[in-house]
Design a protein around this motif. Structure first.
Motif, PDB file in Angstrom:
ATOM      1  N   LYS A  67     -21.183 -17.424 -10.674  1.00 31.79           N
ATOM      2  CA  LYS A  67     -21.171 -16.822 -11.397  1.00 31.79           C
ATOM      3  C   LYS A  67     -22.118 -15.725 -12.296  1.00 31.79           C
ATOM      4  O   LYS A  67     -21.931 -14.194 -12.225  1.00 31.79           O
ATOM      5  N   ARG A  68     -23.425 -16.580 -12.439  1.00 32.11           N
ATOM      6  CA  ARG A  68     -24.655 -15.552 -12.394  1.00 32.11           C
ATOM      7  C   ARG A  68     -24.564 -14.072 -11.454  1.00 32.11           C
ATOM      8  O   ARG A  68     -24.864 -12.837 -11.850  1.00 32.11           O
ATOM      9  N   THR A 125     -22.424 -22.124 -12.269  1.00 32.05           N
ATOM     10  CA  THR A 125     -21.883 -21.196 -13.607  1.00 32.05           C
ATOM     11  C   THR A 125     -23.400 -19.994 -12.814  1.00 32.05           C
ATOM     12  O   THR A 125     -23.520 -19.060 -12.526  1.00 32.05           O
ATOM     13  N   ARG A 135     -29.697 -28.701 -15.508  1.00 34.66           N
ATOM     14  CA  ARG A 135     -29.069 -28.024 -16.870  1.00 34.66           C
ATOM     15  C   ARG A 135     -28.149 -27.905 -16.410  1.00 34.66           C
ATOM     16  O   ARG A 135     -27.382 -26.719 -15.732  1.00 34.66           O
ATOM     17  N   ASP A 136     -27.106 -27.009 -17.615  1.00 32.76           N
ATOM     18  CA  ASP A 136     -25.618 -26.594 -16.980  1.00 32.76           C
ATOM     19  C   ASP A 136     -25.603 -25.085 -16.741  1.00 32.76           C
ATOM     20  O   ASP A 136     -24.958 -25.033 -15.416  1.00 32.76           O
ATOM     21  N   ASP A 137     -26.782 -24.250 -16.692  1.00 31.12           N
ATOM     22  CA  ASP A 137     -26.711 -22.756 -16.311  1.00 31.12           C
ATOM     23  C   ASP A 137     -27.093 -23.139 -14.737  1.00 31.12           C
ATOM     24  O   ASP A 137     -27.433 -22.252 -14.395  1.00 31.12           O
ATOM     25  N   ASP A 138     -27.474 -24.183 -14.015  1.00 27.05           N
ATOM     26  CA  ASP A 138     -28.071 -24.390 -12.940  1.00 27.05           C
ATOM     27  C   ASP A 138     -26.822 -24.981 -12.150  1.00 27.05           C
ATOM     28  O   ASP A 138     -27.079 -25.531 -10.867  1.00 27.05           O
ATOM     29  N   SER A 139     -25.959 -25.463 -12.532  1.00 27.40           N
ATOM     30  CA  SER A 139     -24.958 -25.905 -11.800  1.00 27.40           C
ATOM     31  C   SER A 139     -24.056 -24.407 -10.957  1.00 27.40           C
ATOM     32  O   SER A 139     -24.659 -23.196 -11.391  1.00 27.40           O
TER      33      SER A 139
END
Length: 220
Positions: free
Chosen positions: A171-172, A168, A161-165
């Motif tokens: 940033k989280r 990212t 998933r994009d938010d698992d890169s």
């Protein structure tokens, strides 16, 4: 017991919250579930939250707090609850204290799941999801598929998933350190924080948490 669960993304909060709530016999209250329930039931708070989300804006703290307050007042939460994902910042923690004080209720503990940042990145960035069914989750190191890129269950394509890169995830983590981590110091000042390692098998972490919470309860 009335518990707040905190920890960085990738610490396993969702998994541990479900297991601990079942072991302790209290409801697991997560902000994600609160939003989904209120929106699907079209409550006034749900409609309000959806209006912000549809506009691409963050839902204001007061709406989240009102949802949490309403959920904590349900009969099944009379003898305790486990909050997961709330409070997310110091202002929400202060608002939660005000709500609880109004009801003459106090938190019993704030369980802090501690995990090294490098491990967080490894856990999340290594995750692979099946395109056919998002419930089929693998990990390149901890739970690799028998055939790279192919779901063991249905043969679907595995993807990141994009938010698992990694970018990212980092940033989280920055957001967590800036916004959420300060609540640990806030609750430490109240003598509520219990910190445990979130490394190791899921069952071992659950056992560790229950033992730490029992010690905290016994000390009061």
């Amino acid at each position: 017991m009335r518990i707040v669960l905190v920890g960085p993304p990738g610490a396993g909060k969702g998994t541990q919250a479900t297991l601990l709530a079942a072991k302790l016999g209290v409801p697991h209250i997560s902000t994600g579930d609160l939003f989904r329930a209120n929106i699907s039931q079209q409550t006034e708070l749900g409609k309000l939250a959806k209006s912000y989300m549809d506009a691409g804006n963050l839902v204001p703290d007061e709406v989240t707090i009102a949802m949490a307050k309403d959920r904590m007042e349900q009969p099944d939460a009379e003898n305790g609850f486990l909050l997961d994902g709330f409070p997310r910042n110091v202002s929400q923690a202060e608002a939660l204290d005000e709500v609880l004080n109004t009801e003459s209720i106090k938190l019993d503990a704030v369980l802090d799941l501690e995990v090294p940042e490098a491990e967080v990145v490894k856990r999340i960035a290594g995750r692979r999801i099946c395109r056919n069914d998002s419930a089929h989750v693998f990990h390149v190191e901890y739970k690799p598929a028998a055939k790279e890129g192919v779901c063991d269950v249905c043969g679907g394509e595995l993807y990141q998933r994009d938010d698992d890169s990694e970018d990212t995830v980092r940033k989280r983590l920055e957001v967590y350190h800036t916004q959420t981590e300060p609540i640990i110091d806030y609750y430490k000042a109240q003598g509520l924080v219990v910190t445990i390692s979130s490394l190791g098998p899921v069952e071992e972490i659950t056992k560790r948490a229950l033992e730490a919470l029992k010690r905290e309860d016994d000390d009061k």
